[in-house]
Design a protein around this motif. Structure first.
Motif, mmCIF file in Angstrom:
data_model
loop_
_atom_site.group_PDB
_atom_site.id
_atom_site.type_symbol
_atom_site.label_atom_id
_atom_site.label_comp_id
_atom_site.label_asym_id
_atom_site.label_seq_id
_atom_site.Cartn_x
_atom_site.Cartn_y
_atom_site.Cartn_z
ATOM 1 N N PRO A 9 0.818 -1.197 0.000
ATOM 2 C CA PRO A 9 0.000 0.000 0.000
ATOM 3 C C PRO A 9 0.864 1.265 0.000
ATOM 4 C CG PRO A 9 -0.777 -1.541 1.642
ATOM 5 C CD PRO A 9 0.524 -2.086 1.106
ATOM 6 N N ASN A 10 0.456 2.230 -0.796
ATOM 7 C CA ASN A 10 1.129 3.522 -0.906
ATOM 8 C C ASN A 10 2.536 3.386 -1.493
ATOM 9 O OD1 ASN A 10 -1.124 4.674 0.373
ATOM 10 N ND2 ASN A 10 -0.246 4.186 2.356
ATOM 11 N N THR A 11 3.043 4.427 -2.007
ATOM 12 C CA THR A 11 4.391 4.467 -2.553
ATOM 13 C C THR A 11 5.316 5.028 -1.485
ATOM 14 O OG1 THR A 11 3.517 4.820 -4.755
ATOM 15 C CG2 THR A 11 5.827 5.378 -4.406
ATOM 16 N N PRO A 12 6.396 4.334 -1.167
ATOM 17 C CA PRO A 12 7.259 4.800 -0.075
ATOM 18 C C PRO A 12 8.039 6.057 -0.444
ATOM 19 C CG PRO A 12 8.227 2.890 -1.114
ATOM 20 C CD PRO A 12 6.864 3.088 -1.740
ATOM 21 N N SER A 13 8.182 6.940 0.528
ATOM 22 C CA SER A 13 9.062 8.090 0.359
ATOM 23 C C SER A 13 10.448 7.684 0.842
ATOM 24 C CB SER A 13 8.537 9.281 1.167
ATOM 25 O OG SER A 13 8.566 8.974 2.543
ATOM 26 N N THR A 14 11.420 8.539 0.647
ATOM 27 C CA THR A 14 12.784 8.168 1.000
ATOM 28 C C THR A 14 12.972 8.001 2.499
ATOM 29 O OG1 THR A 14 13.402 10.489 0.949
ATOM 30 C CG2 THR A 14 13.849 9.189 -1.035
ATOM 31 N N ASP A 15 12.115 8.621 3.332
ATOM 32 C CA ASP A 15 12.249 8.457 4.777
ATOM 33 C C ASP A 15 11.335 7.355 5.322
ATOM 34 O OD1 ASP A 15 9.959 9.912 4.283
ATOM 35 O OD2 ASP A 15 10.138 11.134 6.090
ATOM 36 N N ASP A 16 10.640 6.675 4.447
ATOM 37 C CA ASP A 16 9.726 5.604 4.811
ATOM 38 C C ASP A 16 10.527 4.311 5.016
ATOM 39 O OD1 ASP A 16 7.717 3.615 4.831
ATOM 40 O OD2 ASP A 16 6.500 4.718 3.403
ATOM 41 N N ALA A 19 11.389 2.020 2.041
ATOM 42 C CA ALA A 19 12.504 2.334 1.139
ATOM 43 C C ALA A 19 13.744 1.517 1.494
ATOM 44 C CB ALA A 19 12.815 3.830 1.191
ATOM 45 N N ARG A 20 13.797 0.997 2.727
ATOM 46 C CA ARG A 20 14.936 0.188 3.183
ATOM 47 C C ARG A 20 14.685 -1.316 3.070
ATOM 48 N NH1 ARG A 20 13.931 3.283 7.595
ATOM 49 N NH2 ARG A 20 13.931 1.492 8.969
ATOM 50 N N ALA A 21 13.539 -1.700 2.574
ATOM 51 C CA ALA A 21 13.165 -3.114 2.502
ATOM 52 C C ALA A 21 14.038 -3.879 1.513
ATOM 53 C CB ALA A 21 11.699 -3.242 2.105
ATOM 54 N N ALA A 22 14.464 -5.064 1.917
ATOM 55 C CA ALA A 22 15.311 -5.905 1.065
ATOM 56 C C ALA A 22 14.588 -6.337 -0.204
ATOM 57 C CB ALA A 22 15.776 -7.136 1.843
ATOM 58 N N HIS A 56 11.834 -6.185 8.460
ATOM 59 C CA HIS A 56 10.845 -7.255 8.340
ATOM 60 C C HIS A 56 9.733 -7.147 9.378
ATOM 61 C CE1 HIS A 56 13.450 -9.141 11.372
ATOM 62 N NE2 HIS A 56 12.365 -9.803 11.722
ATOM 63 N N ARG A 57 10.036 -6.632 10.555
ATOM 64 C CA ARG A 57 8.990 -6.488 11.580
ATOM 65 C C ARG A 57 7.939 -5.456 11.157
ATOM 66 N NH1 ARG A 57 13.597 -7.186 15.166
ATOM 67 N NH2 ARG A 57 13.361 -9.173 16.218
ATOM 68 N N GLU A 58 8.403 -4.349 10.592
ATOM 69 C CA GLU A 58 7.490 -3.317 10.126
ATOM 70 C C GLU A 58 6.613 -3.850 8.988
ATOM 71 O OE1 GLU A 58 10.727 -2.948 10.721
ATOM 72 O OE2 GLU A 58 11.143 -0.996 11.611
ATOM 73 N N CYS A 59 7.207 -4.648 8.125
ATOM 74 C CA CYS A 59 6.488 -5.238 7.001
ATOM 75 C C CYS A 59 5.395 -6.186 7.496
ATOM 76 C CB CYS A 59 7.479 -5.969 6.105
ATOM 77 S SG CYS A 59 6.746 -6.713 4.642
ATOM 78 N N LEU A 60 5.743 -7.028 8.447
ATOM 79 C CA LEU A 60 4.761 -7.947 9.012
ATOM 80 C C LEU A 60 3.625 -7.165 9.662
ATOM 81 C CD1 LEU A 60 3.690 -10.707 9.787
ATOM 82 C CD2 LEU A 60 5.244 -10.673 11.758
ATOM 83 N N GLN A 61 3.956 -6.127 10.404
ATOM 84 C CA GLN A 61 2.928 -5.333 11.065
ATOM 85 C C GLN A 61 2.010 -4.663 10.048
ATOM 86 O OE1 GLN A 61 2.664 -5.465 14.546
ATOM 87 N NE2 GLN A 61 0.641 -4.796 13.898
ATOM 88 N N LEU A 62 2.586 -4.190 8.944
ATOM 89 C CA LEU A 62 1.784 -3.592 7.875
ATOM 90 C C LEU A 62 0.767 -4.601 7.353
ATOM 91 C CD1 LEU A 62 2.205 -1.116 5.333
ATOM 92 C CD2 LEU A 62 2.304 -3.370 4.291
#
Length: 93
Positions: A9-16, A19-22, A56-62
């Motif tokens: 969901p949504n397009t990540p900004s550079t501070d999101d 943007a650091r996701a593998a 990965h934790r943030e991704c799972l929570q999303l």
């Protein structure tokens, strides 16, 4: 080659954090395996990317917060997330 209709969901900004996701440099199809043949192998490949991911934790929570019920997010398959949600619901009862 068919383009995936799956996306976060949504397009990540550079501070999101996204943007650091593998997975940003991987083919999105990897995280949305189809069919029974080779499903586990493909899920395992996606999870391997998740294991080296700093967010990965943030991704799972999303995925949990937004009810994403398809694909691999935060190192868990859709089936594993459903089990996790059921366990949390049962523990809360």
């Amino acid at each position: 080659m068919k383009r995936s209709t799956h996306h976060m969901p949504n397009t990540p900004s550079t501070d999101d954090w996204r943007a650091r996701a593998a997975c940003r440099s991987e083919d999105p199809e990897l995280f949305f395996p189809k069919g029974e043949v080779g499903w586990k192998t493909n899920v395992d490949k996606a999870k391997k990317v998740c294991r080296r991911c700093p967010v990965h934790r943030e991704c799972l929570q999303l995925a949990l917060d937004n009810g994403l019920d398809d694909g691999v997010f935060g190192g868990l398959s859709d089936k594993e997330r459903r089990v996790l949600i059921r366990r949390r619901t049962n523990n809360a009862a």
